[in-house]
Write a protein that holds these residues in place. Structure first.
Motif, PDB file in Angstrom:
ATOM      1  N   ARG A   1       0.820  -1.206   0.000  1.00 16.35           N
ATOM      2  CA  ARG A   1       0.000   0.000   0.000  1.00 16.35           C
ATOM      3  C   ARG A   1       0.856   1.259   0.000  1.00 16.35           C
ATOM      4  O   ARG A   1       0.411   2.324  -0.431  1.00 16.35           O
ATOM      5  CB  ARG A   1      -0.948  -0.015   1.201  1.00 16.35           C
ATOM      6  N   LEU A   2       2.070   1.151   0.501  1.00 18.27           N
ATOM      7  CA  LEU A   2       2.964   2.303   0.537  1.00 18.27           C
ATOM      8  C   LEU A   2       3.767   2.457  -0.753  1.00 18.27           C
ATOM      9  O   LEU A   2       3.991   3.581  -1.216  1.00 18.27           O
ATOM     10  CB  LEU A   2       3.927   2.184   1.720  1.00 18.27           C
ATOM     11  N   VAL A   3       4.230   1.336  -1.317  1.00 12.04           N
ATOM     12  CA  VAL A   3       5.182   1.427  -2.433  1.00 12.04           C
ATOM     13  C   VAL A   3       4.737   0.659  -3.673  1.00 12.04           C
ATOM     14  O   VAL A   3       5.440   0.682  -4.691  1.00 12.04           O
ATOM     15  CB  VAL A   3       6.585   0.945  -1.993  1.00 12.04           C
ATOM     16  N   GLY A   4       3.591  -0.030  -3.622  1.00 14.66           N
ATOM     17  CA  GLY A   4       3.155  -0.849  -4.741  1.00 14.66           C
ATOM     18  C   GLY A   4       3.619  -2.288  -4.591  1.00 14.66           C
ATOM     19  O   GLY A   4       4.610  -2.579  -3.897  1.00 14.66           O
ATOM     20  N   THR A   5       2.904  -3.193  -5.244  1.00 15.78           N
ATOM     21  CA  THR A   5       3.179  -4.622  -5.066  1.00 15.78           C
ATOM     22  C   THR A   5       4.569  -5.015  -5.551  1.00 15.78           C
ATOM     23  O   THR A   5       5.288  -5.754  -4.870  1.00 15.78           O
ATOM     24  CB  THR A   5       2.120  -5.455  -5.816  1.00 15.78           C
ATOM     25  N   GLY A   6       4.977  -4.518  -6.710  1.00 20.02           N
ATOM     26  CA  GLY A   6       6.272  -4.905  -7.246  1.00 20.02           C
ATOM     27  C   GLY A   6       7.430  -4.509  -6.349  1.00 20.02           C
ATOM     28  O   GLY A   6       8.323  -5.315  -6.062  1.00 20.02           O
ATOM     29  N   SER A   7       7.424  -3.257  -5.884  1.00 25.08           N
ATOM     30  CA  SER A   7       8.497  -2.790  -4.998  1.00 25.08           C
ATOM     31  C   SER A   7       8.463  -3.511  -3.658  1.00 25.08           C
ATOM     32  O   SER A   7       9.510  -3.818  -3.079  1.00 25.08           O
ATOM     33  CB  SER A   7       8.393  -1.277  -4.800  1.00 25.08           C
ATOM     34  N   ALA A   8       7.251  -3.786  -3.154  1.00 24.52           N
ATOM     35  CA  ALA A   8       7.131  -4.522  -1.896  1.00 24.52           C
ATOM     36  C   ALA A   8       7.693  -5.929  -2.037  1.00 24.52           C
ATOM     37  O   ALA A   8       8.422  -6.420  -1.161  1.00 24.52           O
ATOM     38  CB  ALA A   8       5.673  -4.570  -1.452  1.00 24.52           C
ATOM     39  N   MET A   9       7.363  -6.602  -3.144  1.00 23.05           N
ATOM     40  CA  MET A   9       7.893  -7.939  -3.380  1.00 23.05           C
ATOM     41  C   MET A   9       9.416  -7.910  -3.489  1.00 23.05           C
ATOM     42  O   MET A   9      10.117  -8.788  -2.976  1.00 23.05           O
ATOM     43  CB  MET A   9       7.290  -8.514  -4.658  1.00 23.05           C
ATOM     44  N   ASP A  10       9.943  -6.915  -4.158  1.00 22.77           N
ATOM     45  CA  ASP A  10      11.390  -6.783  -4.309  1.00 22.77           C
ATOM     46  C   ASP A  10      12.056  -6.660  -2.939  1.00 22.77           C
ATOM     47  O   ASP A  10      13.082  -7.302  -2.666  1.00 22.77           O
ATOM     48  CB  ASP A  10      11.711  -5.567  -5.171  1.00 22.77           C
ATOM     49  N   MET A  11      11.466  -5.845  -2.059  1.00 18.77           N
ATOM     50  CA  MET A  11      12.039  -5.670  -0.729  1.00 18.77           C
ATOM     51  C   MET A  11      11.909  -6.932   0.124  1.00 18.77           C
ATOM     52  O   MET A  11      12.866  -7.363   0.775  1.00 18.77           O
ATOM     53  CB  MET A  11      11.357  -4.503  -0.005  1.00 18.77           C
ATOM     54  N   LEU A  12      10.706  -7.527   0.116  1.00 15.41           N
ATOM     55  CA  LEU A  12      10.433  -8.633   1.030  1.00 15.41           C
ATOM     56  C   LEU A  12      11.046  -9.958   0.561  1.00 15.41           C
ATOM     57  O   LEU A  12      11.533 -10.745   1.382  1.00 15.41           O
ATOM     58  CB  LEU A  12       8.927  -8.791   1.217  1.00 15.41           C
ATOM     59  N   LEU A  13      11.002 -10.213  -0.750  1.00 12.97           N
ATOM     60  CA  LEU A  13      11.550 -11.465  -1.264  1.00 12.97           C
ATOM     61  C   LEU A  13      13.050 -11.381  -1.496  1.00 12.97           C
ATOM     62  O   LEU A  13      13.783 -12.332  -1.218  1.00 12.97           O
ATOM     63  CB  LEU A  13      10.856 -11.845  -2.580  1.00 12.97           C
ATOM     64  N   GLY A  14      13.494 -10.243  -2.016  1.00 11.67           N
ATOM     65  CA  GLY A  14      14.901 -10.111  -2.383  1.00 11.67           C
ATOM     66  C   GLY A  14      15.815  -9.786  -1.221  1.00 11.67           C
ATOM     67  O   GLY A  14      17.000 -10.120  -1.238  1.00 11.67           O
ATOM     68  N   GLY A  15      15.279  -9.089  -0.204  1.00 13.89           N
ATOM     69  CA  GLY A  15      16.092  -8.756   0.955  1.00 13.89           C
ATOM     70  C   GLY A  15      17.253  -7.836   0.650  1.00 13.89           C
ATOM     71  O   GLY A  15      18.270  -7.851   1.364  1.00 13.89           O
ATOM     72  N   GLN A  16      17.116  -7.005  -0.403  1.00 15.89           N
ATOM     73  CA  GLN A  16      18.200  -6.102  -0.755  1.00 15.89           C
ATOM     74  C   GLN A  16      18.088  -4.785   0.013  1.00 15.89           C
ATOM     75  O   GLN A  16      16.996  -4.306   0.299  1.00 15.89           O
ATOM     76  CB  GLN A  16      18.152  -5.804  -2.263  1.00 15.89           C
ATOM     77  N   ARG A  17      19.224  -4.201   0.299  1.00 14.15           N
ATOM     78  CA  ARG A  17      19.248  -2.873   0.918  1.00 14.15           C
ATOM     79  C   ARG A  17      18.722  -1.826  -0.055  1.00 14.15           C
ATOM     80  O   ARG A  17      19.091  -1.818  -1.230  1.00 14.15           O
ATOM     81  CB  ARG A  17      20.671  -2.466   1.282  1.00 14.15           C
ATOM     82  N   LEU A  18      17.893  -0.943   0.462  1.00 13.80           N
ATOM     83  CA  LEU A  18      17.491   0.244  -0.295  1.00 13.80           C
ATOM     84  C   LEU A  18      18.194   1.447   0.299  1.00 13.80           C
ATOM     85  O   LEU A  18      18.157   1.656   1.520  1.00 13.80           O
ATOM     86  CB  LEU A  18      15.981   0.460  -0.203  1.00 13.80           C
ATOM     87  N   THR A  19      18.844   2.236  -0.523  1.00 13.12           N
ATOM     88  CA  THR A  19      19.415   3.491  -0.059  1.00 13.12           C
ATOM     89  C   THR A  19      18.294   4.503   0.177  1.00 13.12           C
ATOM     90  O   THR A  19      17.139   4.272  -0.202  1.00 13.12           O
ATOM     91  CB  THR A  19      20.393   4.065  -1.088  1.00 13.12           C
ATOM     92  N   ALA A  20      18.645   5.618   0.779  1.00 13.81           N
ATOM     93  CA  ALA A  20      17.656   6.676   1.005  1.00 13.81           C
ATOM     94  C   ALA A  20      17.066   7.152  -0.321  1.00 13.81           C
ATOM     95  O   ALA A  20      15.853   7.358  -0.435  1.00 13.81           O
ATOM     96  CB  ALA A  20      18.303   7.839   1.753  1.00 13.81           C
ATOM     97  N   ASP A  21      17.915   7.312  -1.346  1.00 18.10           N
ATOM     98  CA  ASP A  21      17.407   7.762  -2.644  1.00 18.10           C
ATOM     99  C   ASP A  21      16.521   6.704  -3.287  1.00 18.10           C
ATOM    100  O   ASP A  21      15.512   7.030  -3.926  1.00 18.10           O
ATOM    101  CB  ASP A  21      18.567   8.130  -3.569  1.00 18.10           C
ATOM    102  N   ASP A  22      16.892   5.419  -3.136  1.00 23.36           N
ATOM    103  CA  ASP A  22      16.028   4.338  -3.626  1.00 23.36           C
ATOM    104  C   ASP A  22      14.658   4.409  -2.958  1.00 23.36           C
ATOM    105  O   ASP A  22      13.623   4.281  -3.615  1.00 23.36           O
ATOM    106  CB  ASP A  22      16.639   2.967  -3.319  1.00 23.36           C
ATOM    107  N   ALA A  23      14.671   4.597  -1.634  1.00 19.62           N
ATOM    108  CA  ALA A  23      13.424   4.640  -0.878  1.00 19.62           C
ATOM    109  C   ALA A  23      12.557   5.819  -1.302  1.00 19.62           C
ATOM    110  O   ALA A  23      11.331   5.696  -1.396  1.00 19.62           O
ATOM    111  CB  ALA A  23      13.727   4.700   0.618  1.00 19.62           C
ATOM    112  N   ARG A  24      13.186   6.937  -1.573  1.00 20.12           N
ATOM    113  CA  ARG A  24      12.424   8.096  -2.043  1.00 20.12           C
ATOM    114  C   ARG A  24      11.842   7.834  -3.433  1.00 20.12           C
ATOM    115  O   ARG A  24      10.703   8.223  -3.715  1.00 20.12           O
ATOM    116  CB  ARG A  24      13.302   9.348  -2.073  1.00 20.12           C
ATOM    117  N   SER A  25      12.577   7.158  -4.275  1.00 22.31           N
ATOM    118  CA  SER A  25      12.123   6.935  -5.654  1.00 22.31           C
ATOM    119  C   SER A  25      10.895   6.043  -5.717  1.00 22.31           C
ATOM    120  O   SER A  25      10.106   6.144  -6.672  1.00 22.31           O
ATOM    121  CB  SER A  25      13.255   6.329  -6.498  1.00 22.31           C
ATOM    122  N   ILE A  26      10.683   5.167  -4.714  1.00 20.55           N
ATOM    123  CA  ILE A  26       9.498   4.304  -4.721  1.00 20.55           C
ATOM    124  C   ILE A  26       8.412   4.829  -3.783  1.00 20.55           C
ATOM    125  O   ILE A  26       7.368   4.184  -3.614  1.00 20.55           O
ATOM    126  CB  ILE A  26       9.853   2.845  -4.362  1.00 20.55           C
TER     127      ILE A  26
END
Length: 271
Positions: free
Chosen positions: A153-178
């Motif tokens: 609901r905050l970032v969209g399904t694709g970005s949420a899946m990327d964060m939750l399944l992939g476990g990759q670090r998001l930088t501050a700029d990455d977080a702002r972009s989504i």
């Protein structure tokens, strides 16, 4: 070191803002039972205080919150049913039901349940040093604290899946972009910028209106447009008859700042 400095959560109220500081810097503000209970109490104090219009969550030391304390995880790994230091039942989702806006000011690590805590805030600000991490899959865990519902609901399904399944670090700029964070500020001035943002928000309107608009936004997540529109119409007429609207219009005519009524509400039940 003073006794106050050793408290797991510090609270400072000024200019309409309650700054709540997670204060376990030696553990990267990792969450255990003691910190959870202290944060519940601090949120209750801020929610009840007529002086507080906005709550600012921040972390002491090098980061916001590195997640659950490793000691708690080790105890669960040894025996999930055995008594342990536990989580203290931190009421993450209740942040969205608090009658006052909650801002998470994130610098350094924001991981695991620390990510969940930030996501339950209404607005997230980040320092350039901030990074966001959902390590659950790598630990053999589910997405904790409702993140499987909240992140899409905050970032969209694709970005949420990327964060939750992939476990990759998001930088501050990455977080702002989504859309996970609203603003990114330089590390050197971050705390001052975050506080200034909170002070501006505290002065932006009537506390009752801030409460009502926050409630409208979260209620609308479970509504279709027609239902939300009908509720908005009802609330518009309700607020047109409110003392705050009368005061705002009088202040405008008289060219003075409006004086609005405070909003107070418990975060913890008295029982």
């Amino acid at each position: 070191m003073s006794a106050a400095a050793e408290e797991p959560v510090l609270i400072h109220i000024a200019e309409g803002v309650a700054a709540l500081t997670l204060n376990r810097p030696d553990r990267m503000n990792a969450i255990n039972g003691q910190l959870s209970r202290a944060l519940n109490r601090a949120l209750d104090t801020a929610s009840r205080s007529p002086e507080v219009r906005v709550i600012l969550l921040q972390g002491a030391g090098r980061g916001f919150c590195a997640g659950a304390d490793a000691q708690v995880l080790d105890e669960y790994a040894a025996d999930p049913k055995a008594p342990n230091s536990g989580s203290g039942r931190l009421r993450y989702g209740e942040l969205m039901r608090l009658p006052k806006p909650v801002i998470a000011a994130v610098h350094g690590a924001c991981a695991g349940v620390g990510l969940a805590l930030a996501c339950c805030a209404d607005i997230r600000l980040a320092a350039s040093s901030a990074f966001f991490l959902a390590p659950f899959a790598g630990l053999g865990l589910s997405a904790e604290v409702g993140l499987g519902w909240l992140l899409p609901r905050l970032v969209g399904t694709g970005s949420a899946m990327d964060m939750l399944l992939g476990g990759q670090r998001l930088t501050a700029d990455d977080a702002r972009s989504i859309g996970l964070v609203r603003h990114v500020f330089p590390e050197a001035t971050f705390m001052q910028e975050a506080r200034a943002y909170a002070v501006r928000l505290a002065a932006s309107g009537a506390p009752a209106a801030l409460r009502l608009i926050k409630q409208q936004v979260y209620d609308a997540w479970g509504q279709d447009f027609a239902t939300a529109e009908e509720a908005a119409l009802r609330l518009t007429f309700q607020t047109l008859e409110s003392p705050d609207f009368t005061e705002a219009m009088a202040a405008r005519r008289q060219k003075r700042p409006p004086v609005f009524a405070a909003v107070t509400s418990p975060f913890l039940s008295s029982g």
